[in-house]
Design a protein around this motif. Structure first.
Motif, PDB file in Angstrom:
ATOM      1  N   PHE A 294     -18.334  32.915 -12.271  1.00 23.14           N
ATOM      2  CA  PHE A 294     -18.965  33.690 -13.482  1.00 23.14           C
ATOM      3  C   PHE A 294     -20.509  33.399 -13.300  1.00 23.14           C
ATOM      4  CE2 PHE A 294     -17.955  29.521 -14.963  1.00 23.14           C
ATOM      5  CZ  PHE A 294     -19.099  28.880 -15.293  1.00 23.14           C
ATOM      6  N   PRO A 295     -21.224  34.272 -13.878  1.00 22.07           N
ATOM      7  CA  PRO A 295     -22.694  34.420 -13.950  1.00 22.07           C
ATOM      8  C   PRO A 295     -23.284  33.055 -14.288  1.00 22.07           C
ATOM      9  CG  PRO A 295     -21.878  36.458 -14.967  1.00 22.07           C
ATOM     10  CD  PRO A 295     -20.705  35.605 -14.869  1.00 22.07           C
ATOM     11  N   HIS A 296     -24.352  32.574 -13.583  1.00 21.10           N
ATOM     12  CA  HIS A 296     -24.855  31.350 -13.892  1.00 21.10           C
ATOM     13  C   HIS A 296     -25.614  31.122 -15.250  1.00 21.10           C
ATOM     14  CE1 HIS A 296     -25.177  30.223  -9.341  1.00 21.10           C
ATOM     15  NE2 HIS A 296     -23.890  30.154  -9.621  1.00 21.10           N
ATOM     16  N   TYR A 297     -26.192  32.486 -15.369  1.00 27.64           N
ATOM     17  CA  TYR A 297     -26.690  32.535 -16.849  1.00 27.64           C
ATOM     18  C   TYR A 297     -25.992  32.168 -18.122  1.00 27.64           C
ATOM     19  CZ  TYR A 297     -24.642  37.060 -18.181  1.00 27.64           C
ATOM     20  OH  TYR A 297     -23.727  38.036 -18.309  1.00 27.64           O
ATOM     21  N   GLN A 298     -24.504  32.354 -17.946  1.00 27.36           N
ATOM     22  CA  GLN A 298     -23.675  31.865 -18.980  1.00 27.36           C
ATOM     23  C   GLN A 298     -23.664  30.449 -19.216  1.00 27.36           C
ATOM     24  OE1 GLN A 298     -19.707  33.667 -18.828  1.00 27.36           O
ATOM     25  NE2 GLN A 298     -20.427  35.783 -18.793  1.00 27.36           N
ATOM     26  N   ILE A 299     -23.856  29.721 -18.139  1.00 32.51           N
ATOM     27  CA  ILE A 299     -24.268  28.220 -18.352  1.00 32.51           C
ATOM     28  C   ILE A 299     -25.327  27.937 -19.341  1.00 32.51           C
ATOM     29  CG2 ILE A 299     -24.537  26.089 -17.087  1.00 32.51           C
ATOM     30  CD1 ILE A 299     -23.192  27.255 -14.579  1.00 32.51           C
ATOM     31  N   ILE A 300     -26.222  28.620 -18.930  1.00 32.01           N
ATOM     32  CA  ILE A 300     -27.214  28.358 -20.147  1.00 32.01           C
ATOM     33  C   ILE A 300     -27.170  28.839 -21.397  1.00 32.01           C
ATOM     34  CG2 ILE A 300     -29.780  28.985 -20.181  1.00 32.01           C
ATOM     35  CD1 ILE A 300     -29.599  27.093 -18.326  1.00 32.01           C
ATOM     36  N   ILE A 301     -26.472  30.209 -21.447  1.00 29.54           N
ATOM     37  CA  ILE A 301     -26.295  30.698 -22.839  1.00 29.54           C
ATOM     38  C   ILE A 301     -25.139  29.851 -23.520  1.00 29.54           C
ATOM     39  CG2 ILE A 301     -25.249  32.587 -24.196  1.00 29.54           C
ATOM     40  CD1 ILE A 301     -28.014  33.186 -22.952  1.00 29.54           C
ATOM     41  N   GLY A 302     -24.224  29.248 -22.803  1.00 31.79           N
ATOM     42  CA  GLY A 302     -23.326  28.295 -23.295  1.00 31.79           C
ATOM     43  C   GLY A 302     -23.878  26.972 -23.977  1.00 31.79           C
ATOM     44  N   LYS A 303     -24.917  26.343 -22.912  1.00 30.83           N
ATOM     45  CA  LYS A 303     -25.581  25.233 -23.634  1.00 30.83           C
ATOM     46  C   LYS A 303     -26.310  25.653 -24.799  1.00 30.83           C
ATOM     47  CE  LYS A 303     -24.370  22.387 -20.375  1.00 30.83           C
ATOM     48  NZ  LYS A 303     -23.626  21.160 -20.589  1.00 30.83           N
ATOM     49  N   LEU A 304     -27.233  26.842 -24.678  1.00 33.24           N
ATOM     50  CA  LEU A 304     -27.871  27.100 -25.951  1.00 33.24           C
ATOM     51  C   LEU A 304     -27.200  27.307 -27.181  1.00 33.24           C
ATOM     52  CD1 LEU A 304     -30.830  28.496 -26.710  1.00 33.24           C
ATOM     53  CD2 LEU A 304     -29.628  30.581 -26.611  1.00 33.24           C
ATOM     54  N   ILE A 305     -25.933  27.856 -26.846  1.00 31.65           N
ATOM     55  CA  ILE A 305     -25.124  28.013 -28.118  1.00 31.65           C
ATOM     56  C   ILE A 305     -24.470  26.803 -28.683  1.00 31.65           C
ATOM     57  CG2 ILE A 305     -23.137  29.280 -29.288  1.00 31.65           C
ATOM     58  CD1 ILE A 305     -23.588  31.546 -27.352  1.00 31.65           C
ATOM     59  N   ALA A 306     -24.224  25.952 -27.668  1.00 32.58           N
ATOM     60  CA  ALA A 306     -23.523  24.364 -28.024  1.00 32.58           C
ATOM     61  C   ALA A 306     -24.712  23.716 -28.647  1.00 32.58           C
ATOM     62  CB  ALA A 306     -22.945  23.812 -26.847  1.00 32.58           C
ATOM     63  N   GLY A 307     -25.878  23.710 -28.269  1.00 31.77           N
ATOM     64  CA  GLY A 307     -26.943  23.203 -28.848  1.00 31.77           C
ATOM     65  C   GLY A 307     -27.320  23.484 -30.053  1.00 31.77           C
ATOM     66  N   THR A 308     -27.046  24.937 -30.607  1.00 31.56           N
ATOM     67  CA  THR A 308     -27.297  25.476 -31.730  1.00 31.56           C
ATOM     68  C   THR A 308     -26.491  24.956 -32.818  1.00 31.56           C
ATOM     69  OG1 THR A 308     -28.521  27.244 -30.847  1.00 31.56           O
ATOM     70  CG2 THR A 308     -27.858  27.622 -33.033  1.00 31.56           C
ATOM     71  N   PHE A 309     -25.132  24.917 -32.388  1.00 31.41           N
ATOM     72  CA  PHE A 309     -24.173  24.692 -33.228  1.00 31.41           C
ATOM     73  C   PHE A 309     -24.224  23.028 -33.563  1.00 31.41           C
ATOM     74  CE2 PHE A 309     -21.023  28.042 -32.025  1.00 31.41           C
ATOM     75  CZ  PHE A 309     -21.560  28.973 -32.760  1.00 31.41           C
ATOM     76  N   ALA A 310     -24.491  22.386 -32.390  1.00 28.30           N
ATOM     77  CA  ALA A 310     -24.636  20.862 -32.837  1.00 28.30           C
ATOM     78  C   ALA A 310     -25.722  20.628 -33.863  1.00 28.30           C
ATOM     79  CB  ALA A 310     -24.853  20.045 -31.390  1.00 28.30           C
ATOM     80  N   SER A 311     -26.884  21.076 -33.745  1.00 31.45           N
ATOM     81  CA  SER A 311     -27.717  20.756 -34.555  1.00 31.45           C
ATOM     82  C   SER A 311     -27.677  21.383 -36.018  1.00 31.45           C
ATOM     83  CB  SER A 311     -29.121  21.272 -34.065  1.00 31.45           C
ATOM     84  OG  SER A 311     -29.287  22.684 -34.066  1.00 31.45           O
ATOM     85  N   LEU A 312     -27.034  22.477 -35.982  1.00 34.55           N
ATOM     86  CA  LEU A 312     -26.450  23.036 -37.366  1.00 34.55           C
ATOM     87  C   LEU A 312     -25.719  22.116 -38.056  1.00 34.55           C
ATOM     88  CD1 LEU A 312     -26.183  26.677 -36.951  1.00 34.55           C
ATOM     89  CD2 LEU A 312     -27.834  25.595 -38.392  1.00 34.55           C
TER      90      LEU A 312
END
Length: 267
Positions: A95-113
């Motif tokens: 799968f595209p590598h950018y999905q790793i960054i997007i996944g970390k981004l969304i997970a970090g957003t949910f964790a801080s929320l």
């Protein structure tokens, strides 16, 4: 294949977060110390001069601080994955590598929320917020601020080669970003040099967005420092730019190339 890898990445990070309940609870210690100790001390000093609303002014900054620290600590998992070898499996997955960054981004957003929502519940319980507050506007402001903070976190993480590098970068970034943001004092009365730095700091606009939700009618200078449109424009622009740079850097990461070639047996 679609977005299933992305969902799996986010699910993995969320499972790790909720297994570490101590992490959620310990994240409440820092903002409560600032609010109850620092806020009470400085508030009582200002009260002698006729202004006793410092702790109410401090509430948006404390919420923003929780989102900033929560997002940056969540992005630490990207560096952990590099050191533990998990990133090797992710890099050769189809799968595209950018999905790793997007996944970390969304997970970090949910964790801080999640940490921000827990702090909101405590502030309501302690009487620093009222149920009459515009909670929908507050959570919208929190979501955009958390997304910008998570984008900053992944941007730092992709440039960090090891945990030591990440810790050094964090110390040079997180404290200046927090202290020069208007979270602890208004931006407008600052000396010109510090005001220019605070104005150039994207996190200032996240703090200001939370002030729009909670302190819109506060007397000058304790209200918002910027217009709502400016806050939204800066946060969206910064988030998009930071994510684009992080994805580009991650895809060009030279240390991944030999690893990928070796694991896929390509020359």
């Amino acid at each position: 294949m679609g977005w299933r890898p992305l969902k799996a990445l986010i699910g993995r990070e969320m499972a790790k977060l909720f297994r570490q309940r101590g992490r959620l609870l310990s994240a409440m210690v820092r903002p409560l110390i600032w609010l109850l100790v620092i806020g009470s001390g400085i508030g009582s000093m200002l009260g002698e001069q006729g202004d006793s609303g410092y702790r109410e002014f401090l509430a948006p900054g404390i919420i923003a601080m929780t989102l900033l620290f929560g997002s940056l600590m969540a992005s630490l998992t990207l560096v952990y994955d590099k050191e533990l070898g998990i990133m090797r499996m992710l890099m050769i997955a189809p799968f595209p590598h950018y999905q790793i960054i997007i996944g970390k981004l969304i997970a970090g957003t949910f964790a801080s929320l999640a940490q921000g929502a827990l702090l909101i519940a405590l502030l309501l319980l302690l009487g620093y917020l009222k149920l009459s507050a515009v909670l929908l506007a507050l959570f919208a402001a929190m979501a955009l601020t958390a997304l910008a903070c998570a984008a900053l976190g992944v941007l730092i993480a992709v440039f960090a080669k090891a945990l030591d590098n990440f810790a050094v970068i964090m110390n040079f970034v997180i404290f200046p970003v927090f202290f020069l943001s208007g979270a602890l004092y208004p931006v407008d009365p600052l000396p010109p040099g510090l005001r220019a730095i605070a104005t150039a700091n994207p996190f200032s606009y996240g703090v200001d967005l939370l002030k729009h939700a909670l302190q819109r009618n506060a007397p000058h200078p304790f209200g918002p420092d910027f217009t709502l449109a400016t806050d939204l424009a800066v946060l969206v622009t910064f988030t998009l730019a930071a994510v684009a740079i992080a994805c580009l850097r991650f895809s060009l990461e030279v240390v991944h190339a030999p690893l990928i070639h070796r694991l896929t047996k390509r020359s």
